[in-house]
Design a protein around this motif. Structure first.
Motif, short mmCIF file in Angstrom:
data_model
loop_
_atom_site.label_atom_id
_atom_site.label_comp_id
_atom_site.label_asym_id
_atom_site.label_seq_id
_atom_site.Cartn_x
_atom_site.Cartn_y
_atom_site.Cartn_z
N VAL A 101 6.01 -14.54 -0.70
CA VAL A 101 6.99 -13.91 0.19
C VAL A 101 6.36 -13.65 1.56
O VAL A 101 6.97 -13.94 2.60
N GLU A 102 5.15 -13.13 1.58
CA GLU A 102 4.47 -12.82 2.84
C GLU A 102 4.30 -14.07 3.71
O GLU A 102 4.43 -14.01 4.94
N VAL B 27 -6.68 -11.54 -2.17
CA VAL B 27 -5.91 -10.43 -2.72
C VAL B 27 -5.13 -9.76 -1.59
O VAL B 27 -5.71 -9.40 -0.56
N PRO B 28 -3.82 -9.62 -1.72
CA PRO B 28 -3.03 -8.99 -0.66
C PRO B 28 -3.45 -7.53 -0.45
O PRO B 28 -3.93 -6.87 -1.37
N GLN B 29 -3.23 -7.04 0.76
CA GLN B 29 -3.53 -5.63 1.06
C GLN B 29 -2.36 -4.72 0.66
O GLN B 29 -2.54 -3.51 0.53
N ALA C 236 3.39 -6.69 6.75
CA ALA C 236 3.96 -7.44 5.61
C ALA C 236 4.64 -6.50 4.63
O ALA C 236 5.73 -6.78 4.13
N ALA C 237 3.99 -5.38 4.34
CA ALA C 237 4.57 -4.41 3.40
C ALA C 237 5.86 -3.83 3.95
O ALA C 237 6.85 -3.65 3.21
N GLU C 238 5.89 -3.54 5.26
CA GLU C 238 7.10 -3.01 5.88
C GLU C 238 8.24 -4.02 5.78
O GLU C 238 9.38 -3.68 5.45
#
Length: 317
Positions: free
Chosen positions: A209-210, A269-271, A276-278
């Protein structure tokens, strides 16, 4: 193991504690629910009464006893010593805080005999840490349920390095007898088995997705309408075994090169933070708003669907 007259103490009256109480009562065990906050254990039984009635009405009540007979096996306690009287098995289900769990087991150990099994519901804390202050860690074990435990029967049994084989065997027998599906981890490992597999799926889904490969909605469909359809009944090892004409060895010969190529191309590993999280959180919230009424409705839908899946799996066994 006969449940007749045997007593289990559940410490903590939240969602997991209530679920354990219902599971153990469905197997005919007397269950004493303890909470150090006065009145909460009694409140939990009120909630359980409502749930058992709904389950009986939906023909999804577990065990051979009626809802009223199961309810009669439950008692609430604000005094720890009284709650522990006569119990052969203690299931701790307090909030996920190492200090809180260590304190519980220190207090419990002073009040029970050496033959009593001490079990924790922790989902991520290592047994060697949870039971570090216990004098006899050889009778300690993690029994990690999956939420909601009444519909999802898996329980991960994770030993402390000193846990006796007999304790693992007895816990496995108990969990099987009350209708759960216990799996044994031979040694402790961070994340246990379930969360290590779950986090691997989450990480790759997040990366896709990112990186703009796929939307939040569609990656969820990849699981719910694709992989999840198989995985509800068979696991990844059997999937490979069945997906080649001559079984697993054939599958590996055909696909190992491709698997290694794809896996080696996986990102870091994603942060799970920052822009991206937002963006991903916003996309998720557009599908299912974060207000409690929307989340509660989806959780209710999830549990209803899990109830139907549990019924189907029971019929197919």
């Amino acid at each position: 193991m006969s449940s007749s007259g045997k007593t289990i103490t559940v410490i903590g009256s939240g969602l997991i504690g209530r679920s354990w109480a219902m599971v153990f009562a469905s197997g005919g065990y007397r269950v004493r629910i303890y909470d150090n906050q006065p009145g909460l254990a009694a409140k939990a039984i009120t909630e359980i009464r409502k749930q058992l009635g709904e389950l009986e009405e939906a023909s999804m009540l577990r065990g051979k006893l009626s809802s009223s007979d199961q309810l009669a096996l439950l008692s609430s306690h604000d005094d720890l010593e009284k709650a522990l009287e006569g119990a052969f098995f203690i299931q701790e289900s307090v909030f996920e805080d190492l200090g809180a769990k260590q304190s519980v087991f220190q207090a419990v150990e002073r009040l029970v005999g050496s033959e009593v099994i001490l079990s924790s519901s922790t989902s991520c804390l290592l047994p060697s840490n949870v039971f570090s202050a216990v004098q006899m860690p050889n009778r300690c074990i993690v029994s990690h349920p999956v939420n909601p435990p009444y519909y999802i029967k898996l329980v991960e049994l994770v030993p402390h390095p000193a846990t006796l084989g007999a304790v693992v065997d007895a816990t496995h027998t108990l969990m099987t007898q009350v209708g759960q599906c216990p799996v044994r981890l031979n040694k402790e490992i961070d994340g246990f088995a379930l969360n290590r597999v779950q986090y691997a799926i989450i990480a790759e889904s997040w990366r896709l997705v990112e990186e703009g490969v796929i939307s939040v909605r569609d990656i969820d469909l990849v699981m719910s309408e694709g992989l999840g359809m198989r995985y509800a009944f068979i696991g990844p090892m059997e999937t490979m075994h069945l997906n080649a004409p001559v079984g697993l060895e054939d599958y590996l010969q055909r696909y190992r090169t491709g698997m290694r190529r794809v896996l080696s191309a996986a990102g870091p590993v994603p942060q799970f933070s920052g822009e991206a999280a937002e963006r991903i959180t916003k996309e998720m919230s557009e599908l299912i708003p974060s207000q409690q009424e929307h989340l509660s409705a989806r959780r209710e839908r999830r549990d209803h669907l899990l109830m139907g899946l549990a019924r189907l799996k029971k019929e197919k066994h």
